[in-house]
Design a protein around this motif. Structure first.
Motif, short mmCIF file in Angstrom:
data_model
loop_
_atom_site.label_atom_id
_atom_site.label_comp_id
_atom_site.label_asym_id
_atom_site.label_seq_id
_atom_site.Cartn_x
_atom_site.Cartn_y
_atom_site.Cartn_z
N LEU A 174 0.84 -1.19 0.00
CA LEU A 174 0.00 0.00 0.00
C LEU A 174 0.88 1.24 0.00
CD1 LEU A 174 -2.59 -0.99 2.77
CD2 LEU A 174 -2.84 -1.20 0.29
N ALA A 175 0.44 2.27 -0.69
CA ALA A 175 1.15 3.55 -0.66
C ALA A 175 0.95 4.18 0.71
CB ALA A 175 0.63 4.47 -1.75
N VAL A 176 2.00 4.77 1.24
CA VAL A 176 1.95 5.43 2.53
C VAL A 176 1.95 6.93 2.28
CG1 VAL A 176 3.19 5.80 4.70
CG2 VAL A 176 3.18 3.55 3.65
N GLU A 177 1.10 7.64 2.99
CA GLU A 177 1.07 9.09 2.89
C GLU A 177 1.28 9.67 4.28
OE1 GLU A 177 -2.63 11.32 1.84
OE2 GLU A 177 -1.47 11.76 0.03
N GLU A 178 2.20 10.65 4.36
CA GLU A 178 2.50 11.29 5.64
C GLU A 178 2.62 12.79 5.41
OE1 GLU A 178 6.03 9.66 7.40
OE2 GLU A 178 5.22 7.64 7.47
N PRO A 179 2.48 13.59 6.47
CA PRO A 179 2.63 15.03 6.32
C PRO A 179 4.10 15.42 6.17
CG PRO A 179 2.26 14.50 8.62
CD PRO A 179 2.10 13.21 7.84
N LEU A 180 4.35 16.49 5.44
CA LEU A 180 5.67 17.10 5.37
C LEU A 180 5.51 18.57 5.74
CD1 LEU A 180 8.71 16.99 4.69
CD2 LEU A 180 8.09 17.79 2.39
N THR A 181 6.24 18.98 6.77
CA THR A 181 6.23 20.38 7.19
C THR A 181 7.46 21.07 6.61
OG1 THR A 181 5.05 19.85 9.21
CG2 THR A 181 6.28 21.92 9.20
N VAL A 182 7.23 22.22 5.97
CA VAL A 182 8.31 23.02 5.39
C VAL A 182 8.50 24.23 6.31
CG1 VAL A 182 9.10 24.35 3.40
CG2 VAL A 182 7.69 22.30 3.06
N GLN A 183 9.73 24.38 6.80
CA GLN A 183 10.07 25.51 7.65
C GLN A 183 11.09 26.39 6.95
OE1 GLN A 183 11.44 23.74 11.32
NE2 GLN A 183 9.36 23.53 12.10
N VAL A 184 10.92 27.69 7.11
CA VAL A 184 11.89 28.67 6.59
C VAL A 184 12.24 29.59 7.75
CG1 VAL A 184 12.28 30.57 4.99
CG2 VAL A 184 11.02 28.55 4.23
N GLY A 185 13.52 29.66 8.06
CA GLY A 185 13.94 30.52 9.16
C GLY A 185 13.33 30.14 10.49
#
Length: 86
Positions: free
Chosen positions: A21-32
């Motif tokens: 099964l394909a796994v989906e997870e969150p990705l948080t992008v931080q800048v500074g």
């Protein structure tokens, strides 16, 4: 990808089988140090995804706009922008 037990229906019969099964997870992008976005993705190539997202949002226009990018944990990428960007 992850292997899980699933119910497969074929010809009126039900069987419990292992499947990928394909796994989906969150990705948080931080800048500074500030979180600017969280998106869902299939894990892998997270830095490329974060940089591509910043390009699509008009934050980045050239490779020189990025000082660095690191994976902080399995679901967070920190991007350091060049001093000329706000």
């Amino acid at each position: 990808m992850d292997r899980r037990r699933v119910s497969r229906f074929r010809g009126g019969q039900v069987a419990e089988v292992a499947d990928h099964l394909a796994v989906e997870e969150p990705l948080t992008v931080q800048v500074g140090g500030a979180t600017i976005a969280t998106t869902m993705r299939t894990p892998g190539h997270d830095i490329e995804l974060a940089l591509g997202w910043l390009v699509s949002e008009g934050v980045l226009r050239a490779p020189a706009d990025v000082v660095g990018a690191i994976v902080c944990d399995e679901n967070t990428v920190e991007v350091r922008l060049a001093p000329h960007l706000a």
